[in-house]
Structures are given as C-alpha cells and as structure tokens.
Motif scaffolding. Structure first.
Motif, PDB file in Angstrom:
ATOM      1  N   ASN A   8      58.447 -15.797 -18.990  1.00  0.00           N
ATOM      2  CA  ASN A   8      58.610 -16.750 -20.094  1.00  0.00           C
ATOM      3  C   ASN A   8      58.925 -16.024 -21.403  1.00  0.00           C
ATOM      4  O   ASN A   8      59.683 -16.528 -22.236  1.00  0.00           O
ATOM      5  CB  ASN A   8      57.333 -17.579 -20.266  1.00  0.00           C
ATOM      6  N   ASP A   9      58.331 -14.834 -21.586  1.00  0.00           N
ATOM      7  CA  ASP A   9      58.562 -14.138 -22.864  1.00  0.00           C
ATOM      8  C   ASP A   9      60.014 -13.702 -23.021  1.00  0.00           C
ATOM      9  O   ASP A   9      60.536 -13.648 -24.129  1.00  0.00           O
ATOM     10  CB  ASP A   9      57.568 -12.975 -23.066  1.00  0.00           C
ATOM     11  N   GLN A  10      60.692 -13.458 -21.890  1.00  0.00           N
ATOM     12  CA  GLN A  10      62.121 -13.094 -21.976  1.00  0.00           C
ATOM     13  C   GLN A  10      62.934 -14.291 -22.501  1.00  0.00           C
ATOM     14  O   GLN A  10      63.853 -14.123 -23.312  1.00  0.00           O
ATOM     15  CB  GLN A  10      62.634 -12.663 -20.595  1.00  0.00           C
ATOM     16  N   VAL A  11      62.561 -15.479 -22.066  1.00  0.00           N
ATOM     17  CA  VAL A  11      63.257 -16.687 -22.540  1.00  0.00           C
ATOM     18  C   VAL A  11      63.070 -16.840 -24.051  1.00  0.00           C
ATOM     19  O   VAL A  11      64.017 -17.110 -24.787  1.00  0.00           O
ATOM     20  CB  VAL A  11      62.739 -17.943 -21.789  1.00  0.00           C
ATOM     21  N   VAL A  12      61.841 -16.632 -24.499  1.00  0.00           N
ATOM     22  CA  VAL A  12      61.567 -16.782 -25.933  1.00  0.00           C
ATOM     23  C   VAL A  12      62.323 -15.714 -26.725  1.00  0.00           C
ATOM     24  O   VAL A  12      62.935 -16.006 -27.756  1.00  0.00           O
ATOM     25  CB  VAL A  12      60.047 -16.709 -26.208  1.00  0.00           C
ATOM     26  N   THR A  13      62.315 -14.506 -26.222  1.00  0.00           N
ATOM     27  CA  THR A  13      62.978 -13.409 -26.934  1.00  0.00           C
ATOM     28  C   THR A  13      64.489 -13.618 -27.026  1.00  0.00           C
ATOM     29  O   THR A  13      65.097 -13.333 -28.056  1.00  0.00           O
ATOM     30  CB  THR A  13      62.697 -12.062 -26.214  1.00  0.00           C
ATOM     31  N   GLU A  14      65.080 -14.177 -25.970  1.00  0.00           N
ATOM     32  CA  GLU A  14      66.551 -14.200 -25.902  1.00  0.00           C
ATOM     33  C   GLU A  14      67.182 -15.557 -26.233  1.00  0.00           C
ATOM     34  O   GLU A  14      68.387 -15.711 -26.125  1.00  0.00           O
ATOM     35  CB  GLU A  14      66.996 -13.727 -24.509  1.00  0.00           C
ATOM     36  N   SER A  15      66.368 -16.559 -26.640  1.00  0.00           N
ATOM     37  CA  SER A  15      66.939 -17.896 -26.894  1.00  0.00           C
ATOM     38  C   SER A  15      66.790 -18.304 -28.352  1.00  0.00           C
ATOM     39  O   SER A  15      65.767 -18.034 -28.978  1.00  0.00           O
ATOM     40  CB  SER A  15      66.240 -18.949 -26.028  1.00  0.00           C
ATOM     41  N   SER A  16      67.801 -19.002 -28.871  1.00  0.00           N
ATOM     42  CA  SER A  16      67.666 -19.524 -30.238  1.00  0.00           C
ATOM     43  C   SER A  16      66.941 -20.864 -30.239  1.00  0.00           C
ATOM     44  O   SER A  16      66.304 -21.235 -31.219  1.00  0.00           O
ATOM     45  CB  SER A  16      69.037 -19.635 -30.911  1.00  0.00           C
ATOM     46  N   THR A  17      67.043 -21.600 -29.121  1.00  0.00           N
ATOM     47  CA  THR A  17      66.287 -22.852 -28.967  1.00  0.00           C
ATOM     48  C   THR A  17      65.507 -22.761 -27.659  1.00  0.00           C
ATOM     49  O   THR A  17      66.060 -22.370 -26.634  1.00  0.00           O
ATOM     50  CB  THR A  17      67.251 -24.059 -28.890  1.00  0.00           C
ATOM     51  N   VAL A  18      64.223 -23.114 -27.714  1.00  0.00           N
ATOM     52  CA  VAL A  18      63.403 -23.061 -26.498  1.00  0.00           C
ATOM     53  C   VAL A  18      62.944 -24.475 -26.153  1.00  0.00           C
ATOM     54  O   VAL A  18      62.390 -25.181 -27.001  1.00  0.00           O
ATOM     55  CB  VAL A  18      62.169 -22.151 -26.690  1.00  0.00           C
ATOM     56  N   VAL A  19      63.194 -24.889 -24.911  1.00  0.00           N
ATOM     57  CA  VAL A  19      62.738 -26.202 -24.446  1.00  0.00           C
ATOM     58  C   VAL A  19      61.502 -25.993 -23.569  1.00  0.00           C
ATOM     59  O   VAL A  19      61.558 -25.278 -22.570  1.00  0.00           O
ATOM     60  CB  VAL A  19      63.838 -26.935 -23.643  1.00  0.00           C
ATOM     61  N   LEU A  20      60.400 -26.616 -23.985  1.00  0.00           N
ATOM     62  CA  LEU A  20      59.154 -26.526 -23.215  1.00  0.00           C
ATOM     63  C   LEU A  20      59.193 -27.613 -22.158  1.00  0.00           C
ATOM     64  O   LEU A  20      59.080 -28.798 -22.475  1.00  0.00           O
ATOM     65  CB  LEU A  20      57.953 -26.696 -24.136  1.00  0.00           C
ATOM     66  N   ALA A  21      59.370 -27.203 -20.886  1.00  0.00           N
ATOM     67  CA  ALA A  21      59.594 -28.186 -19.814  1.00  0.00           C
ATOM     68  C   ALA A  21      58.609 -27.995 -18.666  1.00  0.00           C
ATOM     69  O   ALA A  21      58.943 -28.237 -17.506  1.00  0.00           O
ATOM     70  CB  ALA A  21      61.040 -28.084 -19.327  1.00  0.00           C
ATOM     71  N   VAL A  22      57.390 -27.569 -19.012  1.00  0.00           N
ATOM     72  CA  VAL A  22      56.325 -27.483 -17.995  1.00  0.00           C
ATOM     73  C   VAL A  22      55.473 -28.749 -18.073  1.00  0.00           C
ATOM     74  O   VAL A  22      55.596 -29.538 -19.013  1.00  0.00           O
ATOM     75  CB  VAL A  22      55.429 -26.221 -18.186  1.00  0.00           C
ATOM     76  N   LYS A  23      54.581 -28.922 -17.103  1.00  0.00           N
ATOM     77  CA  LYS A  23      53.692 -30.086 -17.104  1.00  0.00           C
ATOM     78  C   LYS A  23      52.763 -30.045 -18.323  1.00  0.00           C
ATOM     79  O   LYS A  23      52.341 -28.962 -18.753  1.00  0.00           O
ATOM     80  CB  LYS A  23      52.851 -30.099 -15.824  1.00  0.00           C
ATOM     81  N   PRO A  24      52.413 -31.203 -18.882  1.00  0.00           N
ATOM     82  CA  PRO A  24      51.590 -31.231 -20.105  1.00  0.00           C
ATOM     83  C   PRO A  24      50.261 -30.482 -19.969  1.00  0.00           C
ATOM     84  O   PRO A  24      49.809 -29.845 -20.911  1.00  0.00           O
ATOM     85  CB  PRO A  24      51.339 -32.728 -20.318  1.00  0.00           C
TER      86      PRO A  24
END
Ligand SMILES: NC(=O)c1ccc[n+]([C@@H]2O[C@H](COP(=O)([O-])OP(=O)(O)OC[C@H]3O[C@@H](n4cnc5c(N)ncnc54)[C@H](OP(=O)(O)O)[C@@H]3O)[C@@H](O)[C@H]2O)c1
Length: 270
Positions: A57-73
């Motif tokens: 998950n940290d790679q997604v945060v590091t490499e994205s300008s927009t992050v979509v949180l799409a896990v279960k609540p």
C-alpha cells in the motif's frame, strides 16, 4: 487527465472504476496503480488492464497523485493509519468506504490532507453508477473537478454537502436492490399471465431500461410520461389503479427513509 491514480484495495469497486476510466480514455493504464493482499487479484488486474500492481500500500501512496481508498470500511482506519509518514499533503485522498465520515478520514490522515468522501453504487460496474461526493475541509475546486471526472467515467457524479450522504445511501446506494425486486416481480408477473420466464425477465428488464431512458433522455416529468401512455378506460390505468391501491409510492418512500435511518444507525456504531 494528468497525474496518477492509486487504488488501495483492488476489489469489485476499484475494478469498476479502473475499467470505466480506461474505457473512456480518461487515463492510460500506466497512470493507474493498485494494491491488494491477494497476488491472484493483482495478476488478474494487471493482465486485464495493463495497470501497475503491488502488494505494498505504501508504494501506491508514494507513487500516486490521487489515492482512492477502496477497502472495506471495517479495516479502513487500520489501513490509513499504517501509512502514516507516507502520505503527502498535496495528494488528494478519495474514500468510497460506506459510512466513514470526513471527520473520521481527516482525523486518521495528516492535518491538511485534501479528502473527498463518496457514496457510489454498484451500477458503476457497468458504467451507469450514481455517485455523490462531499468535500473535506482542505479540498478545493480542482479536487472537486478531478473527483467528479473520475466518477463521471463510471456514471453520473455530483457534489453535495456531507449532510446529504445518508439520504443518498437510502436512495441511490440501496436503490439498485429495490429495482432488482421490481424487475423480478414483473418477470414473475409475466409467468403468472402465461409468458415463458426468460421472455418475462427480458421484457421486464427492457421495460425498466426503456422507462428510465425516457425520463433521462426526454427530460419529461415522470407523471407526464405516465399520462401519455394512459388512455381512458384502458389497460394501463387498470394496472396503475392496482399499484395505487397497494400503496406503491408510499412503500418506496418508506423504503428510502428506512434505509437512510439504518445508515445513520450503522454510522453511530463505527
Ligand atoms: N460494491 C459496492 O457496490 C459498493 C458501493 C458503494 C461503496 N462501496 C465501498 O467500496 C469499498 C470496497 O468495496 P468492494 O465491494 O469493492 O469490496 P471488495 O471487493 O471486498 O474489495 C476490497 C478489496 O480490498 C482488499 N484488501 C483487504 N485488506 C486490504 C489491505 N490491508 N490493503 C489493501 N487492500 C486490502 C480486499 O482483499 P481480500 O478480498 O483479499 O481481503 C479486496 O480485494 C467498501 O468500503 C464499500 O463500502 C462498495
């Protein structure tokens, strides 16, 4: 669209959004990244859409300008807080998690993070979703435009204050299930009057699609469109009479109200 979009959680909704965005040409596959614990899921999304996938998950945060949180609540807080120190303040964070408020999200993310909370629905999976977005305190106009563009790729998207989101959950969030029930009942009714079941279902589905498109594409008021097909003493008014006597309108209103109340109740428990 410029920038990169990263999905944390690569399940059904994430796939719907990825497929929609690529289908409309909004982004290229190289602009999308997704993380998930399941290697099989990641491989499938990579093979199907050519997107970058990772278990981190940290790679997604590091490499994205927009992050979509799409896990279960239920696991969202743990997932977000595990990434503390990785978030960047200029990043837009979009949540699709049911019932998780902007106050929660802003408390779990670093102060000043632009956040947008959304209530999408399952027809996003077929490009006919209805999504309402609410902006957090640090989100500004270009974040709204970006989020509406992303969700506009899988249906309609509009922005409203967060106070409306429980009502939205009761109407468009839960609404597809109400209509599935109507479709099933119409198909059963077809069988009751002697039609083969497959024909009954086909006619019921197309009737719902057709009626929805009449309202959407002509802009006509539903009452006006109903009056146009209701001749004096005819078949349609006979059928409508039964629906009115059974209280169909009141039932649908009660359903939306009760679902809205349940959304409030569930939120109170998170
Ligand atoms: N589906 C809908 O119609 C709909 C409508 C409105 C809103 N939403 C919201 O959308 C969100 C996603 O729903 P969904 O239907 O797409 O659920 P889903 O298919 O279960 O997707 C969630 C994904 O997150 C993965 N995951 C679990 N733990 C993770 C972690 N620590 N880090 C990263 N990924 C992780 C799951 O993997 P595993 O399966 O291996 O655990 C799964 O692939 C939910 O918050 C839901 O409230 C859904």
């Amino acid at each position: 669209m410029q920038g990169t979009i990263g999905f944390i959680g690569a399940g059904a909704m994430a796939e719907a959004m990825i497929s929609g965005m690529l289908g409309t040409g909004l982004v290229s596959s190289g602009q999308i990244m997704a993380s998930d614990p399941s290697p099989g899921r990641l491989q499938l999304l990579h093979d199907r859409y050519g997107i970058v996938t990772t278990a981190a998950n940290d790679q997604v945060v590091t490499e994205s300008s927009t992050v979509v949180l799409a896990v279960k609540p239920q696991i969202l807080r743990e997932v977000v807080e595990a990434l503390c120190g990785t978030w960047r303040q200029e990043q837009l964070v979009i949540s699709i998690a049911a019932g998780i408020t902007l106050t929660d999200l802003e408390a779990w993310l670093p102060p000043g993070t632009p956040v947008i909370r959304t209530v999408p629905n399952t027809p996003c999976l077929v490009g006919e979703g209805a999504t309402v977005l609410s902006m957090g305190s640090a989100a500004v106009e270009h974040h709204r435009v970006l989020a509406e563009t992303i969700f506009g790729a899988v249906g309609i998207a509009l922005t409203m204050p967060e106070q409306y989101l429980d009502a939205v959950t009761g109407l468009s969030g839960s609404g597809p299930a109400y209509i599935y029930l109507v479709i099933e009942a119409l198909a059963d009714a077809g069988v009751r009057v002697g039609l083969p079941r497959d024909v009954g279902l086909m006619l019921a589905v197309q009737t719902v699609v057709g009626a929805a498109k009449m309202v959407k594409n002509t802009g006509g008021h539903p009452a006006q469109l109903k009056d146009m097909v209701t001749s004096p003493g005819g078949t349609t008014i006979a059928g409508l009479h039964v629906l009115e006597r059974g209280g169909l309108r009141g039932l649908l209103m009660d359903a939306v109200m009760t679902a809205r109340d349940r959304a409030v109740e569930l939120r109170g428990k998170t």
